[in-house]
Motif scaffolding. Structure first.
Motif, PDB file in Angstrom:
ATOM      1  N   ASP B 116      32.852   8.492 -42.275  1.00 43.57           N
ATOM      2  CA  ASP B 116      33.682   8.161 -41.110  1.00 43.57           C
ATOM      3  C   ASP B 116      34.918   9.057 -41.049  1.00 43.57           C
ATOM      4  N   ASP B 117      35.223   9.540 -39.857  1.00 46.75           N
ATOM      5  CA  ASP B 117      36.402  10.399 -39.679  1.00 46.75           C
ATOM      6  C   ASP B 117      37.640   9.582 -39.317  1.00 46.75           C
ATOM      7  N   TYR B 118      37.417   8.428 -38.720  1.00 48.89           N
ATOM      8  CA  TYR B 118      38.546   7.611 -38.281  1.00 48.89           C
ATOM      9  C   TYR B 118      38.419   6.184 -38.779  1.00 48.89           C
ATOM     10  N   ARG B 119      39.572   5.581 -39.056  1.00 47.47           N
ATOM     11  CA  ARG B 119      39.629   4.151 -39.359  1.00 47.47           C
ATOM     12  C   ARG B 119      40.931   3.624 -38.771  1.00 47.47           C
ATOM     13  N   ARG B 120      40.817   2.509 -38.054  1.00 52.18           N
ATOM     14  CA  ARG B 120      41.979   1.930 -37.376  1.00 52.18           C
ATOM     15  C   ARG B 120      42.713   2.992 -36.544  1.00 52.18           C
ATOM     16  N   GLY B 121      41.923   3.872 -35.926  1.00 55.91           N
ATOM     17  CA  GLY B 121      42.515   4.860 -35.021  1.00 55.91           C
ATOM     18  C   GLY B 121      43.218   6.026 -35.713  1.00 55.91           C
ATOM     19  N   ARG B 122      43.208   6.044 -37.067  1.00 58.53           N
ATOM     20  CA  ARG B 122      43.822   7.171 -37.781  1.00 58.53           C
ATOM     21  C   ARG B 122      42.753   7.919 -38.552  1.00 58.53           C
ATOM     22  N   LEU B 123      43.024   9.183 -38.860  1.00 58.10           N
ATOM     23  CA  LEU B 123      42.085   9.950 -39.671  1.00 58.10           C
ATOM     24  C   LEU B 123      41.873   9.247 -41.018  1.00 58.10           C
ATOM     25  N   THR B 124      40.647   9.286 -41.509  1.00 58.63           N
ATOM     26  CA  THR B 124      40.381   8.684 -42.816  1.00 58.63           C
ATOM     27  C   THR B 124      41.008   9.543 -43.914  1.00 58.63           C
ATOM     28  N   ASN B 125      41.110   8.937 -45.093  1.00 57.96           N
ATOM     29  CA  ASN B 125      41.822   9.567 -46.201  1.00 57.96           C
ATOM     30  C   ASN B 125      41.305  10.980 -46.522  1.00 57.96           C
ATOM     31  N   HIS B 126      39.988  11.121 -46.616  1.00 59.88           N
ATOM     32  CA  HIS B 126      39.455  12.438 -47.013  1.00 59.88           C
ATOM     33  C   HIS B 126      39.616  13.474 -45.905  1.00 59.88           C
ATOM     34  N   LYS B 127      39.736  13.024 -44.659  1.00 62.01           N
ATOM     35  CA  LYS B 127      39.970  13.989 -43.582  1.00 62.01           C
ATOM     36  C   LYS B 127      41.386  14.564 -43.678  1.00 62.01           C
ATOM     37  N   VAL B 128      42.303  13.792 -44.250  1.00 66.26           N
ATOM     38  CA  VAL B 128      43.682  14.272 -44.377  1.00 66.26           C
ATOM     39  C   VAL B 128      43.888  15.008 -45.703  1.00 66.26           C
ATOM     40  N   TYR B 129      43.398  14.423 -46.805  1.00 66.27           N
ATOM     41  CA  TYR B 129      43.739  14.952 -48.137  1.00 66.27           C
ATOM     42  C   TYR B 129      42.583  15.669 -48.832  1.00 66.27           C
ATOM     43  N   GLY B 130      41.415  15.648 -48.242  1.00 61.70           N
ATOM     44  CA  GLY B 130      40.251  16.259 -48.881  1.00 61.70           C
ATOM     45  C   GLY B 130      39.495  15.233 -49.721  1.00 61.70           C
ATOM     46  N   GLU B 131      38.235  15.545 -50.007  1.00 63.13           N
ATOM     47  CA  GLU B 131      37.380  14.574 -50.698  1.00 63.13           C
ATOM     48  C   GLU B 131      37.843  14.257 -52.109  1.00 63.13           C
ATOM     49  N   ALA B 132      38.228  15.299 -52.852  1.00 59.21           N
ATOM     50  CA  ALA B 132      38.616  15.079 -54.250  1.00 59.21           C
ATOM     51  C   ALA B 132      39.802  14.126 -54.317  1.00 59.21           C
ATOM     52  N   ALA B 133      40.814  14.386 -53.495  1.00 58.09           N
ATOM     53  CA  ALA B 133      41.999  13.534 -53.517  1.00 58.09           C
ATOM     54  C   ALA B 133      41.662  12.110 -53.066  1.00 58.09           C
ATOM     55  N   ALA B 134      40.738  11.988 -52.123  1.00 56.87           N
ATOM     56  CA  ALA B 134      40.368  10.655 -51.638  1.00 56.87           C
ATOM     57  C   ALA B 134      39.645   9.859 -52.727  1.00 56.87           C
ATOM     58  N   ILE B 135      38.759  10.532 -53.440  1.00 53.61           N
ATOM     59  CA  ILE B 135      38.068   9.843 -54.539  1.00 53.61           C
ATOM     60  C   ILE B 135      39.099   9.380 -55.573  1.00 53.61           C
ATOM     61  N   LEU B 136      40.017  10.270 -55.927  1.00 55.47           N
ATOM     62  CA  LEU B 136      41.020   9.929 -56.943  1.00 55.47           C
ATOM     63  C   LEU B 136      41.994   8.862 -56.446  1.00 55.47           C
ATOM     64  N   ALA B 137      42.371   8.920 -55.177  1.00 54.66           N
ATOM     65  CA  ALA B 137      43.270   7.891 -54.641  1.00 54.66           C
ATOM     66  C   ALA B 137      42.607   6.518 -54.730  1.00 54.66           C
ATOM     67  N   GLY B 138      41.311   6.475 -54.425  1.00 60.32           N
ATOM     68  CA  GLY B 138      40.568   5.217 -54.559  1.00 60.32           C
ATOM     69  C   GLY B 138      40.534   4.746 -56.009  1.00 60.32           C
ATOM     70  N   ASP B 139      40.200   5.647 -56.907  1.00 60.75           N
ATOM     71  CA  ASP B 139      40.163   5.305 -58.338  1.00 60.75           C
ATOM     72  C   ASP B 139      41.526   4.783 -58.803  1.00 60.75           C
ATOM     73  N   ALA B 140      42.583   5.448 -58.358  1.00 56.62           N
ATOM     74  CA  ALA B 140      43.935   5.071 -58.784  1.00 56.62           C
ATOM     75  C   ALA B 140      44.317   3.696 -58.244  1.00 56.62           C
TER      76      ALA B 140
END
Lengths: 321, 321
Positions: B116-140
């Motif tokens: 998904d590119d959007y959630r609640r009308g905003r870009l999803t996490n990986h669209k803004v920070y990239g996949e690696a950062a999104a995976i790590l943000a979730g883990d954190a």
């Protein structure tokens, strides 16, 4: 063969001197004993009839049983036993830390991260089960680790206060200020690092924090005092960094057949390493210095029996894979 | 304006009758009050000088502050207050469950998952920070949630035994037998499901388990009896399922401007839903039936004040986004 104690006077161990298990068991047997125990417990924890979607359970087991060194469980159990604590009580935490370590490897290997196809000579998780399953298997292992930790209280009566401190330590040392922070710094670094201080930060957190956690957790289960916990923390910081510098060295000059992977991958991936910054010989001296620092921390901890920890420090320094 | 208590005799609240906050505060104000409290606490927990790599801290905050409904924190606090417990003591767990929910959304949105590119009308996490950062943000976020839970003991003296049960519940309900199991079943299902029973499994675990957890955790902090925990569990299972069936309905017939996303995405993605299996009218009746079931569980729980929970059940049934 004479039994250990045949009941006759004079055959009991002298007052205050327990038979030293180290006299009887060389380190390599101790290590493989712990490894077998942990592998057995993992197998028990994930039975075939586990109520979990089959592919998820399979993906979790695949990486958990991929034949790691079980170094972190070894440290949990050795720290606990150094204090005279019971190996069984430490087992749920030993298994938990192996789950956390395994999750971190699965996520690190993903295409968006290090994009590795092989680990320890086997296909990585996402190459076998696909990326979605690999992400979920990692998530599941991390979450289930906390479940396993709680079982040390439920099954072995470790006091709730101590188990809560173990949960807190793990959340801290595996989280954004710990392992995940180290990995995030590593990812950022690959886009154009860096200096020795940043590399130290990455090593301390990405690898070091889980090693420190393992020792603290084993210590807490064994009933360590604050001073002993501090000694274990210093021991862990030093062997953790030594371990990682040794990894950097082995990647440069190790034996590929023993490592189970090609050397020189850091150079090819343009990863900065200790040898890159300070040279090979200085890196070797740094490993020795850190190992001595670690051993002196143990000696100051006044453990019931710290000899296994000392042996482990030497073993890590001299390992060739 | 007359103060609540001017000190004159006869102005104290009658013995045993506390002023009922519900008399004074409509549900929408209660909900936004909890939302503001949780958002404030999240902001406090992630200060600008937090010792975490900057991009990781940013990626975590981005999704945590993306304007969710804060439903799960609401349930933690409402359950705790239904028992007369303190909102402050429940706050660390309320924030923790929002972290877990947010991590699950970040990982679900990844290209390898729902893409998904959007959630609640905003870009999803990986669209803004990239996949690696999104995976790590979730883990954190997942890891740090456990840290936050422990703080309810450290800062508000919730007994260690109870906090340990909360840790155990979260590890169970967010883990392979809980939320991650539901998500794994959902991913497998997309490759050619399925029947109503499988869909029920997915809904119960993927969404339901965190809702049940929220209620149990709030209950534990409020000092619930075993019978009251069981009432909260039944309440949670019913509103959790009702919530998800309502989601299925809204995806089919909801108002896009209120939902903040396009309707019909389930149909386009060939996702099976309750309306797909039993039709729209029967799905609506199912939401009503589950809501009644939930309310009857609350009534049997003999809470100090269960009225807020009853209101929340009605609110969830009638929501249009």
């Amino acid at each position: 063969m004479m039994p250990f104690n045949n009941g006759l006077p004079g055959n009991e161990p002298a007052e205050g001197r327990r038979p030293d298990p180290i006299d009887r068991q060389p380190l390599n047997e101790y290590i493989s004993g712990v490894g077998d125990l942990v592998t057995g417990e993992i197998t028990r924890l994930f039975p075939p009839h586990w109520e979990v979607p089959a592919k998820l359970a399979e993906a979790m087991s695949y990486s958990l049983l991929a034949g790691g060194k079980r170094l972190r469980p070894l440290l949990v159990i050795a720290a606990c036993e150094a204090l005279g604590g019971s190996r069984e009580a430490a087992l749920p935490v030993a298994v938990a830390i192996e789950m956390v370590h395994t999750y971190s490897l699965i996520h690190d290997d993903l295409p968006a991260m290090d994009d590795d196809d092989y680990r320890r000579g086997r296909l990585t998780n996402h190459k076998v089960y696909g990326e979605a399953a690999a992400i979920l298997a990692g998530d599941a292992l991390l979450t289930h680790a906390f479940y396993s930790i709680v079982q040390s209280s439920r099954r072995y009566s470790v006091p709730a206060e101590d188990v809560l401190s173990i949960v807190e330590d793990l959340a801290e040392m595996a989280g954004p200020r710990g392992m995940v922070g180290g990995q995030a710094a590593d990812m950022e670094g690959e886009q154009g690092l860096t200096d020795l201080e940043s590399l130290r930060y990455i090593h301390l957190h990405k690898t070091g924090d889980l090693i420190v956690f393992s020792l603290l957790a084993g210590g807490r289960i064994g009933g360590a005092s604050e001073a002993q916990l501090e000694a274990l923390r210093r021991f862990g910081v030093s062997i953790g960094l030594a371990f990682q510098v040794q990894d950097d060295i082995l990647d440069l000059v190790g034996d590929e057949s023993k490592l189970g992977k090609k050397t020189g991958s850091d150079v090819r991936q343009q990863k900065v390493t200790y040898p890159y910054f300070i040279g090979l010989e200085a890196s070797r001296r740094e490993v020795e210095r850190l190992t001595e620092e670690a051993k002196s921390a143990v000696q100051q901890g006044a453990f019931a029996d710290g000899s296994r920890l000392l042996e482990i420090a030497d073993y890590l320094m001299s390992r060739d894979h």
